[in-house]
Design an enzyme around this catalytic site. Structure first.
Site, PDB file in Angstrom:
ATOM      1  N   ASP A  44      -5.277 -44.775 -12.476  1.00  0.00           N
ATOM      2  CA  ASP A  44      -6.066 -44.891 -13.696  1.00  0.00           C
ATOM      3  C   ASP A  44      -5.172 -44.857 -14.933  1.00  0.00           C
ATOM      4  O   ASP A  44      -5.459 -45.520 -15.936  1.00  0.00           O
ATOM      5  CB  ASP A  44      -7.115 -43.776 -13.756  1.00  0.00           C
ATOM      6  N   CYS A 134     -16.182 -50.816 -17.989  1.00  0.00           N
ATOM      7  CA  CYS A 134     -15.425 -49.567 -17.857  1.00  0.00           C
ATOM      8  C   CYS A 134     -16.006 -48.499 -18.768  1.00  0.00           C
ATOM      9  O   CYS A 134     -16.243 -47.359 -18.345  1.00  0.00           O
ATOM     10  CB  CYS A 134     -13.953 -49.811 -18.176  1.00  0.00           C
ATOM     11  N   TYR A 138     -18.699 -45.590 -16.824  1.00  0.00           N
ATOM     12  CA  TYR A 138     -18.212 -44.208 -16.835  1.00  0.00           C
ATOM     13  C   TYR A 138     -19.157 -43.307 -17.614  1.00  0.00           C
ATOM     14  O   TYR A 138     -19.366 -42.152 -17.246  1.00  0.00           O
ATOM     15  CB  TYR A 138     -16.797 -44.146 -17.431  1.00  0.00           C
ATOM     16  N   TYR A 162     -16.609 -37.750 -19.763  1.00  0.00           N
ATOM     17  CA  TYR A 162     -17.355 -39.011 -19.752  1.00  0.00           C
ATOM     18  C   TYR A 162     -18.843 -38.833 -20.047  1.00  0.00           C
ATOM     19  O   TYR A 162     -19.538 -39.817 -20.319  1.00  0.00           O
ATOM     20  CB  TYR A 162     -17.127 -39.737 -18.424  1.00  0.00           C
ATOM     21  N   GLU A 204     -14.695 -52.186 -10.874  1.00  0.00           N
ATOM     22  CA  GLU A 204     -14.955 -50.758 -11.058  1.00  0.00           C
ATOM     23  C   GLU A 204     -15.323 -50.112  -9.718  1.00  0.00           C
ATOM     24  O   GLU A 204     -14.841 -49.034  -9.381  1.00  0.00           O
ATOM     25  CB  GLU A 204     -16.075 -50.533 -12.080  1.00  0.00           C
TER      26      GLU A 204
END
Length: 229
Positions: A44, A134, A138, A162, A204
């Site tokens: 990541d 993204c 999240y 998040y 993802e």
């Protein structure tokens, strides 16, 4: 129906696959193996380095100064907030300089980054269509896991980041911008943008999967052929 509502609906199965992935479930329960999470964090960090660069390309492609400032701010936030979070994870997970010397992006992390750069060959709408999943996915995961109580502090911190109000504001800003950019476009052009969004949504899901399997570039071990009498 707005562009984002349409494409979110069309990607529902892909997003549900992310919500139900054992990696995400493992964070919520607190039983995700830490070596798997370590692999994810390093991949990541690689991904976010390039995510920030593509955000910066969005700033270049913007047609007004306010949008340029916004994308530059988002890129700065990725560098400052997201990577700082990963640095704290890396310390807690015991990531060493030797780990980084041996690091290489997994096949699907590499493919996702390549997809973003390919999208950045287009205009600002192409850039944002590739980046938005993204952000948005999240945030939805963070919202869904808000009531989760994993004992592992690293997972608590991940969920808290998040599902935060600060992150939600960034997400909603980009959703509104995407709707504005897509408004009034011919249907064929909207389909192109939806394809970029869908591919990022697929990647993802694959990002959880590549971490879960600790994916490498090595070929699977060959099974010995069975000789029949």
């Amino acid at each position: 129906m707005t562009f984002c509502k349409e494409v979110r609906l069309e990607c529902a199965d892909l997003w549900d696959a992310s919500f139900e992935h054992p990696f995400v479930k493992g964070i919520a329960k607190g039983d995700l193996p830490l070596d798997v999470f370590k692999f994810y964090v390093m991949q990541d960090a690689y991904y976010l380095t390039h995510f920030a660069k593509v955000q910066s390309l969005g700033a270049v492609k913007a047609k007004d100064l306010k949008t340029t400032q916004s994308f530059a701010y988002h890129a700065e936030q990725t560098c400052a907030a997201e990577l700082a979070l990963h640095e704290s994870f890396m310390e807690l997970l015991g990531v060493t300089e030797e780990d980084w010397k041996l690091f290489e992006p997994s096949p699907h992390a590499y493919a996702y980054v390549s997809h973003m750069y390919r999208s950045a060959e287009g205009d600002l709408a192409d850039v944002l269509a590739a980046l938005l999943p993204c952000y948005w996915l999240y945030y939805e995961i963070g919202e869904r896991l808000k009531t989760a109580t994993p004992e592992e502090p690293i997972f608590q911190k991940w969920i808290g980041t998040y599902g935060s109000e600060w992150f939600g504001e960034l997400v909603n800003e980009q959703i509104n911008r995407m709707d504005h950019l897509a408004e009034g476009l011919p249907e064929e052009r909207r389909k192109e943008l939806k394809t970029r969004f869908m591919r990022s949504s697929y990647y993802e899901w694959q990002f959880w999967q590549q971490a879960w399997t600790m994916e490498t570039w090595e070929l699977p071990a060959k099974k010995e052929s069975v000789r029949h009498a």
